[in-house]
Design a protein around this motif. Structure first.
Motif, PDB file in Angstrom:
ATOM      1  N   ILE A 233     -51.442  62.680  -6.560  1.00 59.26           N
ATOM      2  CA  ILE A 233     -50.944  61.365  -6.164  1.00 59.26           C
ATOM      3  C   ILE A 233     -50.445  61.379  -4.721  1.00 59.26           C
ATOM      4  N   ASN A 234     -49.645  62.405  -4.374  1.00 61.02           N
ATOM      5  CA  ASN A 234     -49.014  62.448  -3.052  1.00 61.02           C
ATOM      6  C   ASN A 234     -50.009  62.702  -1.923  1.00 61.02           C
ATOM      7  N   SER A 235     -51.088  63.428  -2.208  1.00 63.23           N
ATOM      8  CA  SER A 235     -52.041  63.769  -1.143  1.00 63.23           C
ATOM      9  C   SER A 235     -53.212  62.803  -1.058  1.00 63.23           C
ATOM     10  N   GLY A 236     -53.237  61.793  -1.920  1.00 64.53           N
ATOM     11  CA  GLY A 236     -54.314  60.812  -1.876  1.00 64.53           C
ATOM     12  C   GLY A 236     -55.622  61.323  -2.463  1.00 64.53           C
ATOM     13  N   THR A 237     -55.533  62.374  -3.297  1.00 63.82           N
ATOM     14  CA  THR A 237     -56.746  62.963  -3.885  1.00 63.82           C
ATOM     15  C   THR A 237     -57.476  61.966  -4.769  1.00 63.82           C
ATOM     16  N   THR A 238     -56.728  61.249  -5.591  1.00 66.50           N
ATOM     17  CA  THR A 238     -57.341  60.303  -6.531  1.00 66.50           C
ATOM     18  C   THR A 238     -58.117  59.226  -5.796  1.00 66.50           C
ATOM     19  N   GLU A 239     -57.532  58.674  -4.750  1.00 68.66           N
ATOM     20  CA  GLU A 239     -58.207  57.619  -3.997  1.00 68.66           C
ATOM     21  C   GLU A 239     -59.490  58.143  -3.334  1.00 68.66           C
ATOM     22  N   SER A 240     -59.416  59.353  -2.761  1.00 67.88           N
ATOM     23  CA  SER A 240     -60.590  59.905  -2.080  1.00 67.88           C
ATOM     24  C   SER A 240     -61.722  60.193  -3.057  1.00 67.88           C
ATOM     25  N   LEU A 241     -61.390  60.703  -4.232  1.00 69.47           N
ATOM     26  CA  LEU A 241     -62.413  60.947  -5.242  1.00 69.47           C
ATOM     27  C   LEU A 241     -63.061  59.642  -5.695  1.00 69.47           C
ATOM     28  N   ALA A 242     -62.231  58.605  -5.815  1.00 66.86           N
ATOM     29  CA  ALA A 242     -62.770  57.301  -6.215  1.00 66.86           C
ATOM     30  C   ALA A 242     -63.756  56.783  -5.169  1.00 66.86           C
ATOM     31  N   GLN A 243     -63.470  57.010  -3.888  1.00 65.62           N
ATOM     32  CA  GLN A 243     -64.371  56.565  -2.829  1.00 65.62           C
ATOM     33  C   GLN A 243     -65.696  57.333  -2.855  1.00 65.62           C
ATOM     34  N   LEU A 244     -65.630  58.620  -3.260  1.00 69.10           N
ATOM     35  CA  LEU A 244     -66.860  59.407  -3.321  1.00 69.10           C
ATOM     36  C   LEU A 244     -67.848  58.845  -4.337  1.00 69.10           C
ATOM     37  N   MET A 245     -67.334  58.220  -5.393  1.00 68.83           N
ATOM     38  CA  MET A 245     -68.231  57.631  -6.387  1.00 68.83           C
ATOM     39  C   MET A 245     -69.096  56.542  -5.779  1.00 68.83           C
ATOM     40  N   ASP A 246     -68.568  55.871  -4.797  1.00 66.65           N
ATOM     41  CA  ASP A 246     -69.313  54.813  -4.123  1.00 66.65           C
ATOM     42  C   ASP A 246     -70.206  55.370  -3.027  1.00 66.65           C
ATOM     43  N   GLU A 247     -69.831  56.548  -2.466  1.00 62.87           N
ATOM     44  CA  GLU A 247     -70.563  57.113  -1.334  1.00 62.87           C
ATOM     45  C   GLU A 247     -71.721  58.007  -1.770  1.00 62.87           C
ATOM     46  N   TYR A 248     -71.564  58.719  -2.895  1.00 56.98           N
ATOM     47  CA  TYR A 248     -72.601  59.656  -3.355  1.00 56.98           C
ATOM     48  C   TYR A 248     -73.026  59.359  -4.793  1.00 56.98           C
ATOM     49  N   PRO A 249     -73.423  58.132  -5.110  1.00 62.17           N
ATOM     50  CA  PRO A 249     -73.737  57.799  -6.506  1.00 62.17           C
ATOM     51  C   PRO A 249     -74.957  58.536  -7.056  1.00 62.17           C
ATOM     52  N   SER A 250     -75.867  58.947  -6.187  1.00 59.65           N
ATOM     53  CA  SER A 250     -77.078  59.622  -6.659  1.00 59.65           C
ATOM     54  C   SER A 250     -76.878  61.114  -6.885  1.00 59.65           C
ATOM     55  N   ASP A 251     -75.745  61.647  -6.464  1.00 65.75           N
ATOM     56  CA  ASP A 251     -75.461  63.075  -6.669  1.00 65.75           C
ATOM     57  C   ASP A 251     -74.843  63.242  -8.052  1.00 65.75           C
ATOM     58  N   SER A 252     -75.674  63.480  -9.053  1.00 62.17           N
ATOM     59  CA  SER A 252     -75.200  63.519 -10.437  1.00 62.17           C
ATOM     60  C   SER A 252     -74.243  64.683 -10.681  1.00 62.17           C
ATOM     61  N   ASP A 253     -74.428  65.815  -9.980  1.00 62.76           N
ATOM     62  CA  ASP A 253     -73.506  66.944 -10.131  1.00 62.76           C
ATOM     63  C   ASP A 253     -72.106  66.559  -9.667  1.00 62.76           C
ATOM     64  N   LEU A 254     -72.040  65.946  -8.501  1.00 57.13           N
ATOM     65  CA  LEU A 254     -70.749  65.535  -7.951  1.00 57.13           C
ATOM     66  C   LEU A 254     -70.098  64.481  -8.836  1.00 57.13           C
ATOM     67  N   MET A 255     -70.876  63.521  -9.287  1.00 59.91           N
ATOM     68  CA  MET A 255     -70.328  62.464 -10.145  1.00 59.91           C
ATOM     69  C   MET A 255     -69.799  63.037 -11.462  1.00 59.91           C
ATOM     70  N   LEU A 256     -70.474  64.055 -11.984  1.00 57.23           N
ATOM     71  CA  LEU A 256     -70.027  64.660 -13.241  1.00 57.23           C
ATOM     72  C   LEU A 256     -68.673  65.332 -13.063  1.00 57.23           C
ATOM     73  N   TYR A 257     -68.504  66.075 -11.962  1.00 56.61           N
ATOM     74  CA  TYR A 257     -67.233  66.770 -11.736  1.00 56.61           C
ATOM     75  C   TYR A 257     -66.098  65.781 -11.461  1.00 56.61           C
ATOM     76  N   ILE A 258     -66.396  64.707 -10.748  1.00 57.04           N
ATOM     77  CA  ILE A 258     -65.366  63.689 -10.503  1.00 57.04           C
ATOM     78  C   ILE A 258     -64.964  63.031 -11.817  1.00 57.04           C
ATOM     79  N   SER A 259     -65.949  62.728 -12.655  1.00 56.66           N
ATOM     80  CA  SER A 259     -65.627  62.103 -13.945  1.00 56.66           C
ATOM     81  C   SER A 259     -64.810  63.042 -14.817  1.00 56.66           C
ATOM     82  N   ARG A 260     -65.085  64.331 -14.748  1.00 53.07           N
ATOM     83  CA  ARG A 260     -64.299  65.303 -15.515  1.00 53.07           C
ATOM     84  C   ARG A 260     -62.863  65.358 -15.008  1.00 53.07           C
ATOM     85  N   THR A 261     -62.719  65.276 -13.704  1.00 49.03           N
ATOM     86  CA  THR A 261     -61.368  65.277 -13.127  1.00 49.03           C
ATOM     87  C   THR A 261     -60.607  64.032 -13.560  1.00 49.03           C
ATOM     88  N   PHE A 262     -61.251  62.882 -13.458  1.00 49.85           N
ATOM     89  CA  PHE A 262     -60.598  61.628 -13.848  1.00 49.85           C
ATOM     90  C   PHE A 262     -60.282  61.593 -15.340  1.00 49.85           C
TER      91      PHE A 262
END
Length: 858
Positions: A458-487
């Motif tokens: 929360i304090n370092s803005g990690t959640t917001e940055s990960l959320a932005q990556l979903m919009d920036e790299y939607p075709s990278d299924s590996d990255l999207m999977l790890y972000i979804s696991r984190t969320f």
């Protein structure tokens, strides 16, 4: 009948000319609630790999997980020290003058050419005659000609000594000794460049007492001749030159006394390397250089030291390789050497048996500093392996805690934000950065488990940055999977849900992913779980998600796709009777499909809690019919959680009695489907179905249908259940049944009045909401009362009257309440119990009599 006497009416009915409200309706049925489900199971990876086994990445464009690596992959020129001095051009001289200079004892060094730097690794063995030109076939030219000037030592007898422990006296500020002092006062250790370190050869040394020890490259001695020949007319620079001479002399003494002996022992090992001894020497060398503040790019002997280390990298012992890699990282190498040292660390970290070695020393700090300070553009591939090693190490619980305390989350987040900034500045997304981000997101997934992870996210803005990556790299299924696991981990907590829910773009990004990655079960199930978490407690999130374009259609598309896929899988499973192994696999696949549907249905249930969104979903024919189809085609024994979540969703939708409600138009079909859940061996299923019946039984046709199937008798029998939830829902259904005069006699016949009084006695002071519902049942039951004893029974009427008198006295009713919950209990007692309890008591007292009225003659 007295025309002035008000007409008897069921308790839940409002007086005429009074408009119904959701608050009044809510008192007659169960409240809406969010659906709870477990987090999707994530199996532990059997092997540590750079990318997931199921990756869709092109093998040709992604960095390899396996590779060969040895000393030949490291570059000498790349490891040379960064010079802060600009070299002066050589003066033009004639051939005759040049020939004289060659014959002189003091030779002026020439600046190295680009070719020299590219080809130079270690200096060749010098000839026995210093005046004889170097003619060994195949040898490389010396980078710096040596000087025969005496090597100065420290004044005041402060000659440093190195023991076996590597301790030393700091000589960085020592003054130069007087030249020409005898060989006894000079350091006896030759510099590495004059010994042939790295090739295992010893250089013959002249034993004449008048011979001077050759100086290492860049030392004071090697520059003495140049300074003497150019001293005339340059007195203005004498001060600075003198200071440099002092510094160079101290550095030379430090190198000869402490560093060179270690490198000499490294070189003396030849091909038969002693892993144990290398381990000890690497640790000693690091301590010496660290204490002398020499682990930096501008250290003049950096190149020699690195080249000596590179020659040792053919060993196989992981702990030795890690010690050597530690030295290389500490020197802040770049380019090809940074890439290869990161590969080296990655290679060691792939085996979890090597994890304890990363706790020895400060290698974790050096890795994090590499990530923090490396240029993500120039060192992209190196960072892939370095962050990948961190990803592996976060799988170790002990190392995970250490990394968290070393601000690993903050460092990774900053790298992610720098990459995003570069993408924004360039106006396009660099796909190569995606390789780093996959490792980074996977590491953050593990770091989310540590105790301080949530706060740091929360304090370092990690959640917001990960959320932005979903919009920036939607075709990278590996990255999207790890972000979804984190969320899916962090959204189990309200504070993280609040932060993510405030990112308006995340809803659109998730919905787009659900559409584009529809067949990716692992991704879809986690994204649906995240949406369910966001909408479980946050009403704003419900509205924002529903208002996104085609949000409900997207959820229904997911639900229908996996529902149809389940039907196809079940058909195949039934046809493969003679293939037990395949059947087992099919069962596993069906379970995964169910999990996706469970999470998706939960999102719809949570959305329907909102009083604006709920009626719209209840009026969506496609949605309601799909839910009914799930109930019709699934069996509670095979898909229990899915059935329970579906019934809970229908319960929420049945709350809204709007004209356009499809639930109301399909109420008879729904009631019939719910009958199969009223089984005594599954109390949870019965509980969910009874909640829906609490809403549907407001309609007479449903009450009649359920009476024929003896559901009213079942509700009366459930009053004996010790479970508060079951009893509460049974009372809710009986409130509606007792509004029908023809169905009231059954309550007394089945002993329901006495059971209700027992419930009031057992749960009264603890649950005023339930006590209020019990009184509502008795109020509706006694609408046509003429005698309390005849209506309730003599003993029952007396017990009920005494109990109500006790409960309506505030001091008595709340006497045993806990101080912390007293205010809440008092509010519920006043708002819910007192009005209906007072009405029931007045009715009992009004018709209390020892005489019973005669029944009308037949």
């Amino acid at each position: 009948m007295d025309p002035k006497k008000p007409k008897d009416r069921p308790f839940y009915e409002l007086p005429e000319k009074v408009k119904p409200s959701s608050k009044i309706i809510n008192e007659a049925r169960c409240s809406l609630r969010s659906v709870v489900t477990k987090r999707p199971f994530t199996p532990r990876d059997d092997k540590r790999t750079l990318f997931p086994v199921s990756t869709s990445r092109n093998p040709e464009s992604r960095p390899p997980s396996a590779f060969s690596l040895n000393s030949r992959h490291f570059d000498g020129p790349d490891s040379r020290p960064v010079s802060g001095t600009r070299l002066s051009p050589l003066d033009y001289c004639s051939t005759e003058v040049a020939d004289v200079r060659v014959r002189t004892e003091i030779k002026t060094p020439r600046p190295p050419s680009a070719g020299d730097l590219e080809s130079q690794h270690l200096p060749p063995k010098p000839p026995s005659d210093p005046n004889k030109p170097l003619s060994r076939k195949g040898s490389r030219p010396k980078l710096f000609p040596s000087s025969s000037v005496d090597v100065p030592g420290p004044l005041d007898g402060a000659s440093p000594t190195r023991g076996r422990s590597g301790s030393f006296t700091d000589v960085s500020d020592a003054a130069p000794r007087r030249t020409g002092s005898g060989s006894r006062d000079r350091p006896s250790i030759l510099p590495v460049e004059e010994r042939g370190v790295g090739d295992g050869r010893e250089t013959p040394v002249r034993t004449s007492s008048s011979m001077a020890v050759s100086s290492p490259p860049g030392s004071a001695g090697s520059k003495e001749g140049t300074r003497k020949s150019n001293s005339a007319g340059k007195s203005g620079r004498a001060g600075s030159a003198g200071k440099r001479e002092i510094e160079d002399s101290a550095e030379e003494v430090f190198y000869n006394s402490f560093v060179a002996p270690i490198l000499e022992e490294f070189a003396s090992m030849g091909k038969k390397k002693d892993n144990g001894r290398i381990f000890e020497l690497a640790e000693e060398l690091y301590n010496v250089l660290n204490k002398g503040n020499k682990l930096k790019k501008h250290y003049k002997q950096r190149s020699s030291i690195l080249k000596a280390i590179f020659k040792l990298l053919d060993v196989d012992e992981p702990r030795v390789l890690l010690k050597l890699a530690r030295l290389i990282l500490a020197f802040k190498v770049s380019g090809n050497n940074l890439l290869n040292v990161c590969k080296l660390i990655f290679k060691v970290s792939r085996n979890e048996k090597n994890d304890p070695e990363f706790l020895d020393g400060n290698v974790l700090d050096l890795m994090l500093n590499t990530i923090r300070f490396s240029d993500h553009v120039a060192s992209c591939e190196g960072l892939v392996y370095c962050v990948g090693a961190v990803k592996f190490l976060t799988g170790n619980a002990t190392i995970l805690k250490k990394l968290a305390t070393k601000e690993c989350i903050e460092i990774l987040t900053k790298l992610m934000q720098n990459i995003q900034k570069t993408n924004r500045d360039n106006g396009k997304v660099n796909e190569q950065f995606g390789h780093i981000l996959v490792q980074l997101a996977a590491a953050l997934r593990n770091l989310a488990d540590c105790s301080s992870g949530r706060e740091r996210f929360i304090n370092s803005g990690t959640t917001e940055s990960l959320a932005q990556l979903m919009d920036e790299y939607p075709s990278d299924s590996d990255l999207m999977l790890y972000i979804s696991r984190t969320f899916s981990k962090i959204t189990l907590h309200t504070d993280c849900c609040r932060v993510l829910a405030s990112q308006h773009g995340c809803y659109k990004a998730i919905l787009n992913l659900l559409n584009s990655q529809l067949q990716n079960e692992d991704l879809v199930v986690r994204l649906s779980f995240v949406l369910g978490n966001l909408t479980a407690k946050n009403d704003d999130a419900r509205v924002r998600l529903f208002e996104e374009k085609n949000s409900l259609d997207t959820l229904l598309t997911v639900l229908k796709f996996y529902h149809n896929k389940h039907k196809q899988g079940k058909t195949k499973n039934e046809s493969a009777v003679n293939s037990p192994p395949d059947n087992k696999q099919n069962d596993s696949d069906v379970s995964k499909l169910d999990d996706v549907m469970i999470k998706t249905v939960r999102v719809i249930a949570n959305l329907s809690i909102n009083e604006t969104v709920g009626p719209q979903i209840a009026s969506n024919r496609k949605c309601v019919l799909l839910l009914l189809n799930i109930l019709d085609t699934r069996d509670i024994s095979d898909s229990e959680e899915l059935i329970l979540n579906t019934v809970a969703t229908i319960n929420n939708l049945s709350f809204y009695s709007v004209k356009t409600s499809v639930i109301m138009s399909q109420q008879m079909e729904l009631a019939e489907l719910l009958l199969k859940l009223m089984l005594p061996d599954n109390m949870e299923a019965m509980l969910e179905a009874s909640r829906v019946f609490g809403n549907l039984t407001q309609h007479k046709n449903v009450r009649d249908f359920l009476t024929k199937n003896k559901i009213d008798e079942m509700m009366i029998s459930l009053l004996d259940c010790g479970c508060r939830e079951v009893v509460y829902n049974a009372c809710g259904v009986l409130v509606n049944f007792m509004s029908d005069e023809s169905k009231r006699p059954l309550l007394k016949k089945e002993g329901g009045v006495k059971k209700l009084i027992d419930v009031l006695h057992d749960f009264g002071r603890e649950d005023w909401d339930l006590s209020s519902t019990v009184c509502k049942v008795l109020c509706n039951y006694s609408t046509k009362i003429t005698s309390s004893n005849a209506c309730f029974g003599e003993q029952e009427a007396q017990d009920l009257s005494e109990l109500l008198l006790e409960f309506l006295d505030k001091d008595t009713a709340l006497a045993d309440s806990d101080a912390d919950s007293l205010d809440c209990l008092c509010e519920t007692w006043e708002d819910k119990f007192v009005p209906v309890g007072t009405q029931l008591l007045k009715r009992i007292e009004k018709y209390q009599s020892k005489f019973e009225p005669l029944e009308a003659p037949g």
